[in-house]
Scaffold this motif. Structure first.
Motif, PDB file in Angstrom:
ATOM      1  N   LYS A 153       2.038  -6.435   4.892  1.00  0.00           N
ATOM      2  CA  LYS A 153       1.301  -7.235   3.821  1.00  0.00           C
ATOM      3  C   LYS A 153      -0.189  -7.231   3.734  1.00  0.00           C
ATOM      4  CE  LYS A 153       0.814 -12.137   2.501  1.00  0.00           C
ATOM      5  NZ  LYS A 153       1.172 -13.469   2.781  1.00  0.00           N
ATOM      6  N   CYS A 155      -1.738  -4.405   5.206  1.00  0.00           N
ATOM      7  CA  CYS A 155      -2.122  -3.086   4.568  1.00  0.00           C
ATOM      8  C   CYS A 155      -2.000  -2.988   3.381  1.00  0.00           C
ATOM      9  CB  CYS A 155      -1.081  -1.904   5.592  1.00  0.00           C
ATOM     10  SG  CYS A 155      -1.703  -1.865   7.198  1.00  0.00           S
ATOM     11  N   GLU A 156      -1.184  -3.802   2.564  1.00  0.00           N
ATOM     12  CA  GLU A 156      -1.267  -3.689   1.199  1.00  0.00           C
ATOM     13  C   GLU A 156      -2.473  -4.177   0.345  1.00  0.00           C
ATOM     14  OE1 GLU A 156       2.108  -6.069   0.197  1.00  0.00           O
ATOM     15  OE2 GLU A 156       3.484  -4.711   0.753  1.00  0.00           O
ATOM     16  N   GLU A 157      -3.457  -4.764   1.096  1.00  0.00           N
ATOM     17  CA  GLU A 157      -4.806  -5.199   0.766  1.00  0.00           C
ATOM     18  C   GLU A 157      -5.639  -3.971   0.983  1.00  0.00           C
ATOM     19  OE1 GLU A 157      -5.341  -8.732   2.752  1.00  0.00           O
ATOM     20  OE2 GLU A 157      -3.795  -9.765   1.680  1.00  0.00           O
ATOM     21  N   SER A 180       3.371   2.325   4.755  1.00  0.00           N
ATOM     22  CA  SER A 180       4.127   1.618   3.873  1.00  0.00           C
ATOM     23  C   SER A 180       3.507   0.665   2.900  1.00  0.00           C
ATOM     24  CB  SER A 180       5.027   0.908   5.060  1.00  0.00           C
ATOM     25  OG  SER A 180       5.971   1.436   5.702  1.00  0.00           O
ATOM     26  N   GLY A 181       2.216  -0.107   3.509  1.00  0.00           N
ATOM     27  CA  GLY A 181       1.568  -1.094   2.589  1.00  0.00           C
ATOM     28  C   GLY A 181       0.761  -0.407   1.518  1.00  0.00           C
ATOM     29  N   ASN A 184       3.484   0.418  -1.101  1.00  0.00           N
ATOM     30  CA  ASN A 184       3.747  -0.822  -2.089  1.00  0.00           C
ATOM     31  C   ASN A 184       2.722  -1.181  -2.709  1.00  0.00           C
ATOM     32  OD1 ASN A 184       6.168  -0.813  -0.330  1.00  0.00           O
ATOM     33  ND2 ASN A 184       5.595  -2.560   1.001  1.00  0.00           N
ATOM     34  N   CYS A 185       1.446  -0.837  -2.869  1.00  0.00           N
ATOM     35  CA  CYS A 185       0.404  -1.367  -3.482  1.00  0.00           C
ATOM     36  C   CYS A 185      -0.135  -0.209  -4.280  1.00  0.00           C
ATOM     37  CB  CYS A 185      -0.801  -1.981  -2.744  1.00  0.00           C
ATOM     38  SG  CYS A 185      -1.659  -0.858  -1.736  1.00  0.00           S
ATOM     39  N   SER A 186       0.572   1.014  -4.122  1.00  0.00           N
ATOM     40  CA  SER A 186      -0.003   2.197  -5.220  1.00  0.00           C
ATOM     41  C   SER A 186       0.569   2.159  -6.554  1.00  0.00           C
ATOM     42  CB  SER A 186       0.476   3.595  -4.464  1.00  0.00           C
ATOM     43  OG  SER A 186       2.022   3.426  -4.350  1.00  0.00           O
ATOM     44  N   VAL A 211       9.709   0.210   2.351  1.00  0.00           N
ATOM     45  CA  VAL A 211       9.461   0.545   0.903  1.00  0.00           C
ATOM     46  C   VAL A 211      10.761   0.823  -0.132  1.00  0.00           C
ATOM     47  CG1 VAL A 211       7.213   1.600   1.783  1.00  0.00           C
ATOM     48  CG2 VAL A 211       9.096   3.226   1.264  1.00  0.00           C
TER      49      VAL A 211
END
Length: 303
Positions: A153, A155-157, A180-181, A184-186, A211
């Motif tokens: 979560k 790393c998604e930032e 993974s983060g 997910n946010c790509s 993912v």
């Protein structure tokens, strides 16, 4: 603890000659001197949960030169947590003061428990954890490398709205949490490339647990023999890169990643006109420990 997120800028890397691509590096290493890059991202929500649930102690795992161990020790000290490090290798017990990473963690107040490599392999078993609870009482457990759903979560930032125009997002890979983060946010139009610091392709299975997107790939040819393995070629590349761009790279992760990216650029892997963003995940504290090993082997050091 002061985290300078505004320092995480996308710095251009001017390639030696026109290669038909644009290359940038996100300076996550500038966030904090000891809890930098993905270490901050992975710990952010874990520390919040530990505090909200009333835990006073953080317990985690790592090896002799673990960036994660150093980061947890520093973050714990600054946030008022007691910290415990379960360290791989009983032979290190009397060598703490000779090891830059462990001596730093000790200075931050971390308590160590040294275990054999055989026992360390069982660190995720319930019996192993139960024994630790008996020994140390209540603690908030952070896994080796920090990777868990809360870490992902965080790393998604890493990516923000300004990063949407990049075609490729590149990162080094250890336990799989950071990539993974990023996956997910790509954006659907982006390809995420991970450069494994470990030998083998088993990390693909670990990443797949976190993912659902398929716009990613793992490059496994730039590990230089395995985790923490390096040679004169990699040392030379890291030193030349710092001299050319004034950006330090660590030998365990970012050095190998950037070496791989430059090699792929030379091989015209990236289509002409591509915009490539690489993530500097920090880890620079490990350089001093690696240099101590290199000196003993009469090899060039990382400058």
């Amino acid at each position: 603890m002061i985290f300078n997120l505004e320092h995480s800028i996308n710095q251009p890397i001017i390639l030696p000659e026109n290669r038909g691509v644009e290359l940038y590096i996100k300076r996550e290493d500038k966030i904090h001197p000891f809890v930098s890059g993905n270490k901050y991202r992975k710990l952010k929500y874990n520390l919040t949960k530990a505090e909200n649930n009333g835990f006073k102690t953080l317990l985690t795992f790592g090896g002799a030169y673990s960036n994660h161990i150093a980061a947890v020790a520093s973050a714990g000290q600054n946030q008022g947590f007691k910290t415990i490090g379960i360290i791989r290798g009983e032979e290190l017990k009397n060598k703490v003061d000779d090891n830059a990473t462990l001596s730093f963690a000790k200075q931050c107040g971390m308590q160590f428990k040294f275990v054999s490599r055989e026992d360390y392999r069982n660190k995720t078993s319930q019996n192993f954890i139960d024994n630790l609870k008996e020994e140390f009482a209540a603690f908030y457990l952070i896994p080796e490398g920090g990777t868990n759903p809360l870490a992902i979560k965080g790393c998604e930032e890493i990516l923000n709205d300004d990063d949407a125009n990049f075609d490729f997002i590149c990162t080094s890979v250890g336990t799989g949490g950071t990539i993974s983060g990023l996956i997910n946010c790509s954006k659907p139009s982006q390809q995420v490339l991970g450069f494994s610091a470990l030998k083998g392709d088993f990390l693909k299975e670990d990443i797949s647990k976190f993912v659902t997107k398929t716009n990613w790939d793992l490059k496994t040819n730039y590990h230089f023999g395995g985790y923490a393995k390096i040679n004169k070629g990699l040392i030379s590349f890291i030193n030349d890169f710092k001299k050319e761009y004034q950006i330090p790279l660590d030998p365990i992760y970012t050095g190998k990643m950037m070496f791989g990216i430059f090699d792929l650029i030379d091989k015209e892997y990236f289509p002409k006109g591509s915009k490539i963003l690489t993530i500097h995940t920090g880890g620079l504290q490990g350089i001093s420990g690696m240099n101590a090993i290199l000196k003993k082997k009469n090899l060039p050091i990382i400058e």
